[in-house]
Design a protein around this motif. Sequence first.
Motif, PDB file in Angstrom:
ATOM      1  N   ASP A 131      -9.337  29.047   6.686  1.00  0.00           N
ATOM      2  CA  ASP A 131      -8.419  28.168   7.100  1.00  0.00           C
ATOM      3  C   ASP A 131      -9.555  26.772   7.317  1.00  0.00           C
ATOM      4  N   TRP A 141      -4.726  26.865   4.614  1.00  0.00           N
ATOM      5  CA  TRP A 141      -5.054  28.317   4.375  1.00  0.00           C
ATOM      6  C   TRP A 141      -5.219  28.462   2.934  1.00  0.00           C
ATOM      7  N   PRO A 188      -4.499  36.070   4.706  1.00  0.00           N
ATOM      8  CA  PRO A 188      -5.336  34.600   4.293  1.00  0.00           C
ATOM      9  C   PRO A 188      -6.760  35.054   4.724  1.00  0.00           C
TER      10      PRO A 188
END
Length: 319
Positions: free
Chosen positions: A119, A247, A116
């Motif tokens: 966020d 995310w 990722p």
Amino acid sequence: MLRAIMTVILVALSGYVFGQTYPSKSIKLVVPFPPGGVADIIARPLAESLTTHLGQPVVVDNKGGATGTIGASMVANAPADGYTLLLGTANEITMSPTLFKSLPYDPNAAFTPITPVADFPNVLVVGPSVTSKNFNEFLELIRSKPGRVTFASSGTGSTNHLTTVLFASQVKLDIINVPYRGGGPAIADLLGGQVDAMFATLPSAMSQIKAGKLRALAVTGGIRSFALPDVPTIKELGINGVVVTTWNGVLAPAKLPPKITKQLHDAILHVVDDPNFREKMMAVGVEPISTTPAEFATRIRSDYERWSTLIRRNGVTVE
């Protein structure tokens, strides 16, 4: 003699081409949503920084449609050579598999998770038509008007729609979902008073909150957002089970060679730690993050289980 020399040269050139290290040409970063959205806002500085760290152009390619599944399908069916990547979101990876009766890809098997990169929470915002000054006042308004308070979303089955479903199920509220074709139109009608509220993604609502045109009542993160330190979390306000962060992460087609996976992962880590990239992300309420590929895969599985349970339990369907 000349033919023999030419053969030697061709063999040498062939060995050079096949021996080149990755990457040796431009890389396509597919964003499964139209330009201007949150994923696009993240993708462009990411691609710019990756271009520097990888030494080859990283080009953003917007392939919107069907809640992100068109772009995801394109990447799922691309060669696993590191030259086609996906800036994936929870929508097409963890929600769509349950929402749609069939998908042209299996989210659990079609991708190599890399990491990722961003966020952020959703933020409960109300427009000028709502006079409630805080979360508890708004909760009382909803309870006093069962089935009449409207919540906008960027589409049925979107992150903000499912957050609304989760919220309503936890607090036992009767509210109306008004789906739009994207977050932009939803926020426009919220500003115009056509709808009452929305669990907007924080980056999409930040500018309107800062301008005083939308009122932020609560955020869905586990802790307060650095971007809105004075806005409480829903958990702080006594409601459990509505901790939601969204995310955006980089994925590649399945069976990407481990060496290329590591090279991409290392380059993205450099980007996430880059002060310039971090400044751009935090300016719109996005927290730059990174994990190992294995940790990213675990989060994807966990999110899939959570959202699939919610979708089935509440009978959410996509027309």
